[in-house]
Design a protein around this motif. Sequence first.
Motif, mmCIF file in Angstrom:
data_model
loop_
_atom_site.group_PDB
_atom_site.id
_atom_site.type_symbol
_atom_site.label_atom_id
_atom_site.label_comp_id
_atom_site.label_asym_id
_atom_site.label_seq_id
_atom_site.Cartn_x
_atom_site.Cartn_y
_atom_site.Cartn_z
ATOM 1 N N GLU A 258 1.149 -0.813 0.295
ATOM 2 C CA GLU A 258 -0.212 -0.007 0.188
ATOM 3 C C GLU A 258 0.943 0.793 0.236
ATOM 4 O O GLU A 258 1.652 1.321 1.231
ATOM 5 C CB GLU A 258 -1.239 0.430 1.156
ATOM 6 C CG GLU A 258 -1.862 -1.374 1.362
ATOM 7 C CD GLU A 258 -3.222 -0.817 2.296
ATOM 8 O OE1 GLU A 258 -2.802 0.497 2.140
ATOM 9 O OE2 GLU A 258 -3.823 -1.694 2.553
ATOM 10 N N LEU A 259 0.950 2.055 -0.868
ATOM 11 C CA LEU A 259 0.922 3.174 -1.124
ATOM 12 C C LEU A 259 0.841 4.337 -0.275
ATOM 13 O O LEU A 259 -0.689 4.636 -0.704
ATOM 14 C CB LEU A 259 2.121 3.300 -2.542
ATOM 15 C CG LEU A 259 3.394 2.361 -2.715
ATOM 16 C CD1 LEU A 259 3.461 2.758 -4.428
ATOM 17 C CD2 LEU A 259 4.002 2.392 -2.404
ATOM 18 N N GLY A 260 1.104 5.684 -0.078
ATOM 19 C CA GLY A 260 -0.473 6.983 0.337
ATOM 20 C C GLY A 260 0.419 7.513 -0.457
ATOM 21 O O GLY A 260 1.045 7.621 -1.996
ATOM 22 N N PRO A 261 -0.322 9.697 -0.188
ATOM 23 C CA PRO A 261 -0.210 10.200 -1.256
ATOM 24 C C PRO A 261 1.331 10.327 -1.449
ATOM 25 O O PRO A 261 1.369 10.715 -0.718
ATOM 26 C CB PRO A 261 -0.882 11.214 -0.884
ATOM 27 C CG PRO A 261 -2.054 10.139 0.332
ATOM 28 C CD PRO A 261 -1.025 9.479 0.423
ATOM 29 N N ASP A 262 1.546 10.633 -2.785
ATOM 30 C CA ASP A 262 2.986 10.643 -2.774
ATOM 31 C C ASP A 262 4.496 10.301 -2.404
ATOM 32 O O ASP A 262 5.667 10.786 -2.110
ATOM 33 C CB ASP A 262 3.208 12.502 -2.142
ATOM 34 C CG ASP A 262 2.330 13.509 -3.023
ATOM 35 O OD1 ASP A 262 2.244 13.883 -4.517
ATOM 36 O OD2 ASP A 262 2.063 14.556 -2.504
ATOM 37 N N ALA A 263 3.788 8.643 -1.861
ATOM 38 C CA ALA A 263 5.228 8.108 -1.367
ATOM 39 C C ALA A 263 5.445 7.282 -2.454
ATOM 40 O O ALA A 263 5.352 7.691 -3.922
ATOM 41 C CB ALA A 263 4.331 6.562 -0.593
ATOM 42 N N GLU A 264 7.236 7.336 -2.357
ATOM 43 C CA GLU A 264 8.058 7.093 -3.189
ATOM 44 C C GLU A 264 8.523 5.869 -3.570
ATOM 45 O O GLU A 264 9.310 5.769 -2.064
ATOM 46 C CB GLU A 264 8.952 8.626 -3.815
ATOM 47 C CG GLU A 264 8.039 9.721 -3.936
ATOM 48 C CD GLU A 264 9.596 10.786 -4.203
ATOM 49 O OE1 GLU A 264 10.684 10.092 -4.714
ATOM 50 O OE2 GLU A 264 9.721 12.180 -4.128
ATOM 51 N N ILE A 265 8.921 5.301 -4.943
ATOM 52 C CA ILE A 265 10.212 3.687 -4.460
ATOM 53 C C ILE A 265 11.230 3.981 -5.968
ATOM 54 O O ILE A 265 10.376 3.575 -6.659
ATOM 55 C CB ILE A 265 9.220 2.443 -4.615
ATOM 56 C CG1 ILE A 265 7.820 2.516 -3.422
ATOM 57 C CG2 ILE A 265 9.546 1.319 -4.498
ATOM 58 C CD1 ILE A 265 8.189 2.204 -2.065
ATOM 59 N N ASP A 266 11.829 4.251 -5.072
ATOM 60 C CA ASP A 266 13.233 4.860 -6.358
ATOM 61 C C ASP A 266 14.107 3.395 -7.356
ATOM 62 O O ASP A 266 14.084 3.320 -8.229
ATOM 63 C CB ASP A 266 14.496 5.247 -5.291
ATOM 64 C CG ASP A 266 14.040 6.309 -5.070
ATOM 65 O OD1 ASP A 266 13.058 7.200 -5.425
ATOM 66 O OD2 ASP A 266 15.363 7.108 -4.980
#
Length: 285
Positions: A258-266
């Motif tokens: 689950e990714l929240g708003p503006d979360a980033e995975i490089d």
Amino acid sequence: MAFSRDPLDELVVPDGTEAQERDLVTDGDVLVGARSTVGFGVRGRNVLAGESAEFGGAIEADGDCRLDMWCDVAENVLVGEDAYVGERVHIGGRLKVAGDLDIGDDVEIDEGFEANGWIVIRNPMPTIVFLFVYLKHLLLIGEEDTAQRLVSELVEDDDGDSEAEPLVIPRNATVGDDAWRVSTPATIGDDCRLHGNVRAERIAVGTDCNIFGSLRARGDITVGEGTRIHGDVTTREGDVDVAADARVLGDVVCADLELGPDAEIDGTIRADGEITMRTTERDRE
């Protein structure tokens, strides 16, 4: 601070803890379980260490310091109030105590010791062992209120301020610049700055932290808002939740993500299950 089980069954890093160049620094107490290895020195209010705990640097305690039998401290031990040193403890530097000193047999202090108060040389009670055995007994017989009062007295300041949560390192843990390895759950508070890879049963990281290392767990991993993980986030069987504005500067491997708003995975995402992107944090259950 409430406990429903043995308080040394979890790694707890309180809000604002920093791994500085050579020391772990926290505002509250430091509790270290038996047979644990801490590669740093520690600085806190009261410092309590179980049997055969090892410290790679100095200990600085604003309040009391209690070292159980066979502990090993590589450098100085500086104590603002009273000190209790069990038998066969080794201190690689100097022991300085502003209050009373209770010291056991066969203690080795390489650079000598001094105390402004009373000095008693004998076998002091292994305080931390007694404390947690007694606490565990209270929980087993259902005396949770009594256990809570005991814990509150342990972590309170003399002025009654119990807001600072203690830093708790469980038994048989290894904590250092390279890695934080425990066989228990790990909870890292807000505004922490830590170096090293975190290895635990499951991991919860608070908000606005900087972790210079990877996270690896058997179970779930949560990363709080605004936190930066400078490494991979990997779970063998669990899910990963990355909150709003958090960033993982590496790969993520998990079941569900689950990714929240503006979360980033490089890096690369490998999720065996679903990937969910929340539009607001209100969507988070």
